[in-house]
Design a protein around this motif. Structure first.
Motif, PDB file in Angstrom:
ATOM      1  N   GLU A   5     -26.485   3.147 -12.214  1.00 44.50           N
ATOM      2  CA  GLU A   5     -27.360   4.240 -12.642  1.00 44.50           C
ATOM      3  C   GLU A   5     -26.619   5.569 -12.603  1.00 44.50           C
ATOM      4  O   GLU A   5     -26.715   6.380 -13.512  1.00 44.50           O
ATOM      5  N   ILE A   6     -25.865   5.768 -11.498  1.00 40.22           N
ATOM      6  CA  ILE A   6     -25.107   7.013 -11.383  1.00 40.22           C
ATOM      7  C   ILE A   6     -24.087   7.096 -12.503  1.00 40.22           C
ATOM      8  O   ILE A   6     -23.924   8.128 -13.160  1.00 40.22           O
ATOM      9  N   GLU A   7     -23.420   5.956 -12.761  1.00 42.10           N
ATOM     10  CA  GLU A   7     -22.416   5.942 -13.833  1.00 42.10           C
ATOM     11  C   GLU A   7     -23.038   6.304 -15.165  1.00 42.10           C
ATOM     12  O   GLU A   7     -22.530   7.117 -15.909  1.00 42.10           O
ATOM     13  N   SER A   8     -24.209   5.687 -15.454  1.00 39.88           N
ATOM     14  CA  SER A   8     -24.809   5.933 -16.760  1.00 39.88           C
ATOM     15  C   SER A   8     -25.337   7.361 -16.860  1.00 39.88           C
ATOM     16  O   SER A   8     -25.421   7.924 -17.937  1.00 39.88           O
ATOM     17  N   ARG A   9     -25.686   7.957 -15.700  1.00 41.55           N
ATOM     18  CA  ARG A   9     -26.178   9.324 -15.743  1.00 41.55           C
ATOM     19  C   ARG A   9     -25.018  10.311 -15.904  1.00 41.55           C
ATOM     20  O   ARG A   9     -25.135  11.320 -16.575  1.00 41.55           O
ATOM     21  N   ASP A  10     -23.908   9.981 -15.261  1.00 40.40           N
ATOM     22  CA  ASP A  10     -22.752  10.879 -15.308  1.00 40.40           C
ATOM     23  C   ASP A  10     -21.952  10.744 -16.596  1.00 40.40           C
ATOM     24  O   ASP A  10     -21.255  11.674 -16.982  1.00 40.40           O
ATOM     25  N   GLN A  11     -22.040   9.584 -17.216  1.00 37.21           N
ATOM     26  CA  GLN A  11     -21.163   9.331 -18.366  1.00 37.21           C
ATOM     27  C   GLN A  11     -21.320  10.361 -19.488  1.00 37.21           C
ATOM     28  O   GLN A  11     -20.317  10.883 -19.972  1.00 37.21           O
ATOM     29  N   PRO A  12     -22.553  10.705 -19.917  1.00 37.84           N
ATOM     30  CA  PRO A  12     -22.662  11.712 -20.982  1.00 37.84           C
ATOM     31  C   PRO A  12     -22.060  13.059 -20.569  1.00 37.84           C
ATOM     32  O   PRO A  12     -21.471  13.752 -21.390  1.00 37.84           O
ATOM     33  N   LEU A  13     -22.205  13.387 -19.276  1.00 36.07           N
ATOM     34  CA  LEU A  13     -21.654  14.656 -18.816  1.00 36.07           C
ATOM     35  C   LEU A  13     -20.129  14.627 -18.904  1.00 36.07           C
ATOM     36  O   LEU A  13     -19.495  15.587 -19.343  1.00 36.07           O
ATOM     37  N   GLN A  14     -19.553  13.499 -18.483  1.00 35.75           N
ATOM     38  CA  GLN A  14     -18.087  13.378 -18.545  1.00 35.75           C
ATOM     39  C   GLN A  14     -17.610  13.411 -19.991  1.00 35.75           C
ATOM     40  O   GLN A  14     -16.627  14.068 -20.330  1.00 35.75           O
ATOM     41  N   LEU A  15     -18.350  12.683 -20.833  1.00 36.56           N
ATOM     42  CA  LEU A  15     -17.966  12.676 -22.252  1.00 36.56           C
ATOM     43  C   LEU A  15     -18.116  14.065 -22.861  1.00 36.56           C
ATOM     44  O   LEU A  15     -17.297  14.493 -23.673  1.00 36.56           O
ATOM     45  N   GLY A  16     -19.179  14.757 -22.473  1.00 39.71           N
ATOM     46  CA  GLY A  16     -19.391  16.122 -22.961  1.00 39.71           C
ATOM     47  C   GLY A  16     -18.247  17.024 -22.550  1.00 39.71           C
ATOM     48  O   GLY A  16     -17.710  17.789 -23.354  1.00 39.71           O
ATOM     49  N   PHE A  17     -17.836  16.902 -21.293  1.00 42.14           N
ATOM     50  CA  PHE A  17     -16.734  17.725 -20.795  1.00 42.14           C
ATOM     51  C   PHE A  17     -15.452  17.380 -21.554  1.00 42.14           C
ATOM     52  O   PHE A  17     -14.741  18.277 -22.028  1.00 42.14           O
ATOM     53  N   LEU A  18     -15.203  16.082 -21.690  1.00 43.23           N
ATOM     54  CA  LEU A  18     -13.969  15.637 -22.362  1.00 43.23           C
ATOM     55  C   LEU A  18     -13.955  16.108 -23.815  1.00 43.23           C
ATOM     56  O   LEU A  18     -12.953  16.641 -24.311  1.00 43.23           O
ATOM     57  N   SER A  19     -15.099  15.924 -24.482  1.00 47.69           N
ATOM     58  CA  SER A  19     -15.179  16.306 -25.892  1.00 47.69           C
ATOM     59  C   SER A  19     -14.946  17.810 -26.061  1.00 47.69           C
ATOM     60  O   SER A  19     -14.193  18.253 -26.936  1.00 47.69           O
ATOM     61  N   GLY A  20     -15.569  18.610 -25.176  1.00 54.76           N
ATOM     62  CA  GLY A  20     -15.407  20.066 -25.249  1.00 54.76           C
ATOM     63  C   GLY A  20     -13.994  20.494 -24.915  1.00 54.76           C
ATOM     64  O   GLY A  20     -13.416  21.360 -25.583  1.00 54.76           O
ATOM     65  N   ALA A  21     -13.424  19.868 -23.875  1.00 56.22           N
ATOM     66  CA  ALA A  21     -12.066  20.238 -23.477  1.00 56.22           C
ATOM     67  C   ALA A  21     -11.070  19.908 -24.587  1.00 56.22           C
ATOM     68  O   ALA A  21     -10.140  20.681 -24.862  1.00 56.22           O
ATOM     69  N   LEU A  22     -11.282  18.757 -25.250  1.00 50.98           N
ATOM     70  CA  LEU A  22     -10.386  18.394 -26.358  1.00 50.98           C
ATOM     71  C   LEU A  22     -10.512  19.393 -27.508  1.00 50.98           C
ATOM     72  O   LEU A  22      -9.516  19.762 -28.135  1.00 50.98           O
ATOM     73  N   ALA A  23     -11.755  19.832 -27.761  1.00 45.90           N
ATOM     74  CA  ALA A  23     -11.958  20.831 -28.824  1.00 45.90           C
ATOM     75  C   ALA A  23     -11.222  22.124 -28.465  1.00 45.90           C
ATOM     76  O   ALA A  23     -10.565  22.743 -29.316  1.00 45.90           O
ATOM     77  N   GLY A  24     -11.316  22.523 -27.195  1.00 45.02           N
ATOM     78  CA  GLY A  24     -10.612  23.729 -26.745  1.00 45.02           C
ATOM     79  C   GLY A  24      -9.108  23.583 -26.900  1.00 45.02           C
ATOM     80  O   GLY A  24      -8.417  24.508 -27.343  1.00 45.02           O
ATOM     81  N   LEU A  25      -8.610  22.397 -26.569  1.00 46.21           N
ATOM     82  CA  LEU A  25      -7.170  22.154 -26.664  1.00 46.21           C
ATOM     83  C   LEU A  25      -6.709  22.196 -28.127  1.00 46.21           C
ATOM     84  O   LEU A  25      -5.671  22.798 -28.454  1.00 46.21           O
ATOM     85  N   ALA A  26      -7.512  21.580 -29.005  1.00 52.15           N
ATOM     86  CA  ALA A  26      -7.147  21.578 -30.432  1.00 52.15           C
ATOM     87  C   ALA A  26      -7.151  23.002 -30.988  1.00 52.15           C
ATOM     88  O   ALA A  26      -6.262  23.388 -31.764  1.00 52.15           O
ATOM     89  N   LEU A  27      -8.144  23.781 -30.573  1.00 54.69           N
ATOM     90  CA  LEU A  27      -8.216  25.168 -31.045  1.00 54.69           C
ATOM     91  C   LEU A  27      -6.997  25.953 -30.552  1.00 54.69           C
ATOM     92  O   LEU A  27      -6.390  26.723 -31.312  1.00 54.69           O
TER      93      LEU A  27
END
Lengths: 374, 356
Positions: A5-27
């Motif tokens: 349950e914790i994993e499934s709750r945290d996963q979108p947050l981790q993905l959100g962070f990763l997705s945003g950080a990658l966007a920042g890096l690409a920019l």
């Protein structure tokens, strides 16, 4: 079960962070990769700290934006958060060549702390607005789509919640677009500040040892190698460049300072991306200051030795002539952009005055004070 | 919904259009790629690579992409050109020089490939020079970057704006739709190129002579068609059963639009965008030709053609000023149109009943 349950709750947050950080890096890559290569090859001083700092700022902002949007799980909140994040990123990119470089200078030499070394050029605001339009347009869409994009990516995970190949593909899919927007930022914000150091570097590198006629070479190659003719004799092989002063708005002019390892020190003026001329930068600070201390006036035979100074300060300097002796030793202590700190020392080294100049054209004496005893 | 095993209904005497009618050849099933992209996008990509039209278009577009990527190799810029997009000049004379003339002044480095092919150490004007001795070969090669940049930025931005306006307008309807549609109509009321020309001319003092004034002008007046198409498609899609079903189970508006409606109306936009990308480059060239936009000597096909204006009466002699950049423009536009045509075929629902 609880762990899952914790994993499934945290996963979108981790993905959100990763997705945003990658966007920042690409920019950041789009906005600064050319700067890093071009200014690095041109031996420009203190390029990388501000770029690395800027990249870290963009990655952090992107990561936080992505995390927050994932936490709120609403498309409109995602839109708002990414618009704000995009706006902040734009501010970082737009101010990095000015306040970012100033901060780098401050941190590299605490004596410069507080001086507006590279003040923000208001005309850069137009470029920022233009790049901002494309950045916000793309980031707005990414923000709107984030919740649903992450949902799909979350469905494409292996055991332990790591994205599989399709998940990574979907995660990386928008990055070329972000990179493209970064390139737009580079072309309108950074490129205007990049051309001048490259021109000066090329003129010095080729012109210093060229044995033929520099004027003919200039006509042949389209670079004004002839600009360094007056100071060619002072140059040594190793040198570093710094941006001295920029006025891209009204005069479209940039001053580039070259420091040679033999102690020579020249300033080159670049107008509208064309190198105009280079001159011995030391004259107002060394010979000019000496003369003002001794006589109250710059030498008649040296037009480049002149600088503007208030009468009160001039009188104070003349008052120091007794303590500094007839021929004080004058040397540059430091230069931060267009700020130059100069020291005049009495021949026996027992008494010293420190002066701060500002501006490369015209040069102005800002302040002087008695140096603390060492 | 048709499946692979379900035979399509067919009236007596009527022939079913099959994938083979549009596909020139088949490609082996790439399961990895299919898994990576998902079945629908894989079908589109697979279709693009098996349709002779789009393969032709892809070859042309790839050619220009490679030309843009290798521009510094194909036409080396001056060593420290302030801006590599500024076309180097062989002097300043007014009379154009024919293809094959040797560089005399201000010559860039001779490219290695030219030396290897011809064994010569002197760089020549492969496509001649225009008035002012601007090298046409350099302008055509580096102009491919300008064309790709302008085309992609204008099209992509217009599509995004069009989708946002069209989706909000159609989904919410009522006064929102009225307001947005009136705004759209105001933008559509002006003749496209004339309006873009006026706006670009207004923006030049603000942004200086660069690629930005025409790019912004084309975006500002270019999104309306996308908005109309998206609106129309969403108006029909939002009444479909699957949308009503999603609404019944409590899906939020944003989920309905982004998750259910947009993915189903995006294909016509793809087709339109691929057609319009070529148009955007043509419009950009038209604005440059008219003198609005890039600086004189900027590598841009429209501007090179504009150099021919002074020689319009002697084009039998100075044909090369018009022909080379003109061909580049036509072929570039053709490439995107071929891809657009093929996409339209691939995404045509009548052809989707039989999956290739």
């Amino acid at each position: 079960m609880a762990v899952q349950e914790i994993e499934s709750r945290d996963q979108p947050l981790q993905l959100g962070f990763l997705s945003g950080a990658l966007a920042g890096l690409a920019l950041a890559l789009g906005a600064w990769a050319s700067d890093a290569v071009s200014l690095g090859l041109s031996h420009v001083r203190l390029v990388y700290p501000s770029l690395i700092g800027g990249t870290l700022a963009l990655v952090t902002l992107g990561g936080l934006g992505g995390w927050l949007a994932a936490r709120l799980e609403r498309a409109w909140a995602g839109l708002l958060i990414w618009l704000v994040t995009g706006g902040l990123m734009m501010l970082v990119i737009g101010h990095a060549p000015y306040e970012g470089r100033t901060l780098t200078v401050w941190l590299s030499d605490f004596d410069s702390w507080g001086l507006p070394v590279y003040p923000f050029d208001v005309t850069a605001g137009t470029g920022m607005a233009l790049a901002g339009f494309f950045t916000l347009l793309l980031f707005g869409i990414l923000g709107l789509l984030q919740t649903y994009r992450l949902e799909t990516i979350a469905g494409e995970t292996e055991q332990r919640g790591r994205p599989n190949a399709r998940g990574w593909f979907m995660l990386l899919l928008p990055l070329p677009l972000v990179l493209g927007v970064g390139l737009i930022n580079d072309s309108v914000v950074n490129r205007p500040l990049r051309v001048a150091p490259r021109q000066v570097h090329e003129a010095i590198r080729t012109g210093r040892t060229y044995e033929g006629d520099l004027f003919k070479l200039s006509l042949e190659k389209g670079v004004n190698y002839n600009a360094i003719k007056a100071v060619r004799g002072q140059m040594s092989e190793e040198f570093r460049l710094t941006i001295g002063e920029s006025d891209l708005g009204v005069a479209d002019t940039l001053f580039v300072v070259a420091d040679f390892d033999n102690g020579a020190w020249i300033t080159c003026r670049v107008v509208a991306d064309q190198l105009q001329f280079c001159y011995d930068a030391s004259q107002p600070y060394l010979r000019g200051l000496s003369a003002v201390i001794a006589t109250g006036q710059a030498p008649e035979d040296c037009p480049y030795c002149r600088f503007s100074v208030e009468d009160e300060l001039r009188a104070w300097l003349q008052g120091q002539a007794g303590a500094l002796g007839e021929v004080p030793r004058v040397r540059r202590l430091a230069q931060w952009g267009s700020y130059v700190k100069v020291e005049a020392v009495s021949p026996d080294g027992g008494y010293a005055v420190e002066c701060l100049f500002h501006g490369l054209n015209p040069v102005r004496l800002e302040s002087c004070s008695v140096a603390p005893q060492k | 919904m048709a499946t692979d095993t379900m035979a399509p209904r067919q009236a007596p005497g009527q022939r079913t259009i099959t994938r083979d009618d549009v596909a020139g050849w088949t490609l082996p099933e790439l399961k990895g790629l299919r898994k990576l992209m998902g079945p629908e996008w894989y079908r589109i990509v697979h279709g693009v690579f098996t349709n002779p039209l789009s393969v032709g278009g892809l070859i042309i577009v790839t050619f220009f992409i490679l030309m843009a990527a290798f521009a510094p190799v194909l036409a080396p810029p001056l060593k420290v050109a302030a801006d590599p997009y500024l076309i180097p000049r062989d002097g300043y004379g007014p009379e154009p020089k024919p293809p094959g003339t040797e560089w005399v002044k201000n010559s860039p480095d001779v490219p290695g490939w030219y030396r290897a092919l011809t064994g010569k150490d002197k760089w020549v004007h492969l496509m001649g020079t225009a008035s002012g001795q601007f090298d046409i070969w350099y302008g055509v090669v580096w102009g491919s970057r300008t064309a790709l940049f302008a085309g992609i930025v204008v099209t992509f931005s217009s599509v995004l704006i069009g989708i946002i306006v069209g989706a909000i307008s159609a989904f919410y309807g009522g006064w929102v739709d009225d307001v947005l549609q009136r705004i759209t109509e105001i933008f559509m009321a002006f003749p496209f190129l004339l309006a873009a020309l006026m706006l670009a001319a207004i923006l030049v003092p603000k942004f200086g002579r660069s690629i930005w004034p025409p790019t912004i002008a084309l975006v500002v007046f270019g999104w309306t068609r996308y908005a109309r198409v998206v609106r129309g498609d969403i108006l029909s899609a939002k009444e479909r059963d699957y949308i009503l079903a999603a609404r019944v189970i409590g899906a939020k508006d944003s989920r309905l639009i982004i998750r259910h409606i947009l993915p189903n109306v995006i294909y016509p936009i793809l087709v339109l965008a691929s057609f319009r990308l070529g148009d955007a480059v043509l419009s950009f060239a038209a604005l440059s030709f008219l003198g609005v936009g890039t600086d004189i000597g900027y590598a841009d096909w429209g501007q090179i053609i504009s150099f021919a204006r002074d020689w319009i009466l002697s084009l039998n002699t100075h044909w090369y000023i018009v022909v080379y950049p003109g061909l580049a423009l036509i072929i570039f536009g053709l490439g995107w149109n071929l891809i657009g045509d093929a996409l339209r075929d691939i995404l045509d629902p009548r052809l989707r009943s039989v999956r290739g």
